[in-house]
Design a protein around this motif. Structure first.
Motif, PDB file in Angstrom:
ATOM      1  N   GLN A   4       0.819  -1.210   0.000  1.00 16.51           N
ATOM      2  CA  GLN A   4       0.000   0.000   0.000  1.00 16.51           C
ATOM      3  C   GLN A   4       0.856   1.265   0.000  1.00 16.51           C
ATOM      4  OE1 GLN A   4      -2.348  -0.806   3.512  1.00 16.51           O
ATOM      5  NE2 GLN A   4      -4.139  -1.288   2.254  1.00 16.51           N
ATOM      6  N   VAL A   5       2.113   1.137   0.357  1.00 22.80           N
ATOM      7  CA  VAL A   5       3.026   2.272   0.377  1.00 22.80           C
ATOM      8  C   VAL A   5       3.231   2.834  -1.029  1.00 22.80           C
ATOM      9  CG1 VAL A   5       5.419   2.919   0.883  1.00 22.80           C
ATOM     10  CG2 VAL A   5       4.164   1.460   2.444  1.00 22.80           C
ATOM     11  N   ALA A   6       3.116   2.002  -2.035  1.00 20.85           N
ATOM     12  CA  ALA A   6       3.364   2.427  -3.417  1.00 20.85           C
ATOM     13  C   ALA A   6       2.477   3.602  -3.815  1.00 20.85           C
ATOM     14  CB  ALA A   6       3.168   1.263  -4.376  1.00 20.85           C
ATOM     15  N   ASP A   7       1.250   3.651  -3.327  1.00 24.45           N
ATOM     16  CA  ASP A   7       0.338   4.750  -3.682  1.00 24.45           C
ATOM     17  C   ASP A   7       0.846   6.102  -3.207  1.00 24.45           C
ATOM     18  OD1 ASP A   7      -1.468   3.080  -4.970  1.00 24.45           O
ATOM     19  OD2 ASP A   7      -2.701   2.801  -3.176  1.00 24.45           O
ATOM     20  N   ASN A  58      13.393   9.536  -3.695  1.00 21.40           N
ATOM     21  CA  ASN A  58      13.631  10.657  -4.600  1.00 21.40           C
ATOM     22  C   ASN A  58      13.446  10.199  -6.046  1.00 21.40           C
ATOM     23  OD1 ASN A  58      16.248   9.665  -5.606  1.00 21.40           O
ATOM     24  ND2 ASN A  58      16.949  10.098  -3.518  1.00 21.40           N
ATOM     25  N   ASP A  59      13.574  11.132  -6.970  1.00 20.50           N
ATOM     26  CA  ASP A  59      13.367  10.815  -8.385  1.00 20.50           C
ATOM     27  C   ASP A  59      14.314   9.739  -8.899  1.00 20.50           C
ATOM     28  OD1 ASP A  59      11.268  12.630  -8.903  1.00 20.50           O
ATOM     29  OD2 ASP A  59      12.683  14.283  -9.101  1.00 20.50           O
ATOM     30  N   ASN A  60      15.494   9.659  -8.330  1.00 20.20           N
ATOM     31  CA  ASN A  60      16.501   8.721  -8.830  1.00 20.20           C
ATOM     32  C   ASN A  60      16.285   7.281  -8.375  1.00 20.20           C
ATOM     33  OD1 ASN A  60      17.917  10.821 -10.120  1.00 20.20           O
ATOM     34  ND2 ASN A  60      18.945  11.324  -8.215  1.00 20.20           N
ATOM     35  N   ASN A  73      11.617   4.227  -8.623  1.00 23.36           N
ATOM     36  CA  ASN A  73      11.215   3.022  -9.347  1.00 23.36           C
ATOM     37  C   ASN A  73      11.831   1.771  -8.741  1.00 23.36           C
ATOM     38  OD1 ASN A  73       9.617   4.434 -11.160  1.00 23.36           O
ATOM     39  ND2 ASN A  73      11.325   4.796 -12.553  1.00 23.36           N
ATOM     40  N   LYS A  74      13.079   1.856  -8.319  1.00 23.81           N
ATOM     41  CA  LYS A  74      13.742   0.707  -7.695  1.00 23.81           C
ATOM     42  C   LYS A  74      13.112   0.374  -6.346  1.00 23.81           C
ATOM     43  CE  LYS A  74      18.131   1.381 -10.012  1.00 23.81           C
ATOM     44  NZ  LYS A  74      19.548   1.728  -9.872  1.00 23.81           N
ATOM     45  N   ILE A  75      12.747   1.395  -5.596  1.00 26.00           N
ATOM     46  CA  ILE A  75      12.122   1.156  -4.295  1.00 26.00           C
ATOM     47  C   ILE A  75      10.774   0.469  -4.453  1.00 26.00           C
ATOM     48  CG2 ILE A  75      11.037   2.303  -2.312  1.00 26.00           C
ATOM     49  CD1 ILE A  75      13.340   4.345  -2.426  1.00 26.00           C
ATOM     50  N   ILE A  76       9.949   0.974  -5.353  1.00 27.52           N
ATOM     51  CA  ILE A  76       8.629   0.367  -5.562  1.00 27.52           C
ATOM     52  C   ILE A  76       8.776  -1.062  -6.077  1.00 27.52           C
ATOM     53  CG2 ILE A  76       6.519   0.480  -6.951  1.00 27.52           C
ATOM     54  CD1 ILE A  76       6.679   3.539  -6.674  1.00 27.52           C
ATOM     55  N   LYS A  77       9.672  -1.283  -6.996  1.00 35.90           N
ATOM     56  CA  LYS A  77       9.917  -2.634  -7.516  1.00 35.90           C
ATOM     57  C   LYS A  77      10.376  -3.555  -6.391  1.00 35.90           C
ATOM     58  CE  LYS A  77      12.592  -5.193 -10.905  1.00 35.90           C
ATOM     59  NZ  LYS A  77      13.614  -5.143 -11.942  1.00 35.90           N
ATOM     60  N   ILE A  90       9.794  -3.300  -3.164  1.00 38.04           N
ATOM     61  CA  ILE A  90       8.688  -3.564  -2.240  1.00 38.04           C
ATOM     62  C   ILE A  90       7.785  -4.663  -2.782  1.00 38.04           C
ATOM     63  CG2 ILE A  90       6.562  -2.575  -1.277  1.00 38.04           C
ATOM     64  CD1 ILE A  90       8.157   0.076  -0.974  1.00 38.04           C
ATOM     65  N   PHE A  91       7.447  -4.604  -4.059  1.00 32.35           N
ATOM     66  CA  PHE A  91       6.565  -5.624  -4.635  1.00 32.35           C
ATOM     67  C   PHE A  91       7.261  -6.977  -4.787  1.00 32.35           C
ATOM     68  CE2 PHE A  91       3.896  -2.013  -5.762  1.00 32.35           C
ATOM     69  CZ  PHE A  91       2.644  -2.520  -5.454  1.00 32.35           C
ATOM     70  N   GLU A  92       8.572  -6.979  -4.936  1.00 31.43           N
ATOM     71  CA  GLU A  92       9.298  -8.247  -4.987  1.00 31.43           C
ATOM     72  C   GLU A  92       9.446  -8.856  -3.591  1.00 31.43           C
ATOM     73  OE1 GLU A  92      12.957  -7.279  -6.973  1.00 31.43           O
ATOM     74  OE2 GLU A  92      12.030  -7.434  -8.954  1.00 31.43           O
ATOM     75  N   ARG A  93       9.680  -8.021  -2.609  1.00 26.21           N
ATOM     76  CA  ARG A  93       9.877  -8.499  -1.239  1.00 26.21           C
ATOM     77  C   ARG A  93       8.566  -8.916  -0.584  1.00 26.21           C
ATOM     78  NH1 ARG A  93      13.019  -5.372   3.698  1.00 26.21           N
ATOM     79  NH2 ARG A  93      12.469  -6.892   5.292  1.00 26.21           N
ATOM     80  N   TYR A  94       7.496  -8.197  -0.887  1.00 24.96           N
ATOM     81  CA  TYR A  94       6.179  -8.470  -0.283  1.00 24.96           C
ATOM     82  C   TYR A  94       5.166  -8.732  -1.398  1.00 24.96           C
ATOM     83  CZ  TYR A  94       8.584  -5.910   3.426  1.00 24.96           C
ATOM     84  OH  TYR A  94       9.496  -5.471   4.351  1.00 24.96           O
ATOM     85  N   PRO A  95       5.177  -9.898  -1.985  1.00 20.94           N
ATOM     86  CA  PRO A  95       4.320 -10.159  -3.162  1.00 20.94           C
ATOM     87  C   PRO A  95       2.868 -10.471  -2.840  1.00 20.94           C
ATOM     88  CG  PRO A  95       5.621 -12.084  -2.637  1.00 20.94           C
ATOM     89  CD  PRO A  95       6.036 -11.027  -1.663  1.00 20.94           C
ATOM     90  N   TYR A  96       2.285  -9.778  -1.853  1.00 20.90           N
ATOM     91  CA  TYR A  96       0.868 -10.009  -1.567  1.00 20.90           C
ATOM     92  C   TYR A  96       0.080  -8.738  -1.630  1.00 20.90           C
ATOM     93  CZ  TYR A  96       2.537  -8.738   3.125  1.00 20.90           C
ATOM     94  OH  TYR A  96       3.123  -8.131   4.197  1.00 20.90           O
TER      95      TYR A  96
END
Length: 93
Positions: free
Chosen positions: A44-47, A76-78, A81-85, A87-93
Motif C-alpha cells: 500500500q506504500v506504493a500509492d 527521490n526521483d533517482n 522506481n527501484k524502491i517500488i519494484k 517492495i513488490f518483490e519483497r512483499y508479493p501479496y
C-alpha cells in the motif's frame, strides 16, 4: 511486518497541504514539520510514494520509508522506481 512512511518539511503547513490533497479532505496533523504513518500491508506504500513523486515539484517535502528496524530510505526521483519494484518483490501479496 509493517512499513513506515515519514514526511519532513522545513516549511510550515506543507505536509498538511500535501496530505489534504492526497486524501482529498482537510487533514489535521499535530506537527506541521513531520508526519508518520505505518502500513500493515507494505504494498500500500506504493500509492503514497507515487503521489509524492508526482507532486514533489509542488511541495517542499522529504520522504523517508522504513523497511526494516533502523533502516530508512530517502525516496527521490533517482530511486523511486527501484524502491517500488523492491517492495513488490519483497512483499508479493
Amino acid at each position: 511486518m509493517s512499513i513506515s512512511v515519514n514526511l519532513y518539511s522545513t516549511k510550515k503547513n506543507e505536509i498538511k497541504n500535501f496530505l489534504g490533497s492526497y486524501y482529498n479532505k482537510n487533514f489535521p496533523i499535530s506537527d506541521d514539520l513531520k508526519w508518520e504513518i505505518k502500513y500493515d500491508n507494505p504494498t500500500q506504500v506504493a500509492d503514497i510514494i507515487g503521489v509524492f513523486i508526482d507532486n514533489n515539484d509542488k511541495y517542499q517535502i522529504n520522504m523517508w520509508i522504513q523497511l526494516d528496524s533502523n533502516f530508512y530510505l530517502n525516496v527521490n526521483d533517482n530511486n523511486v522506481n527501484k524502491i517500488i519494484k523492491y517492495i513488490f518483490e519483497r512483499y508479493p501479496y
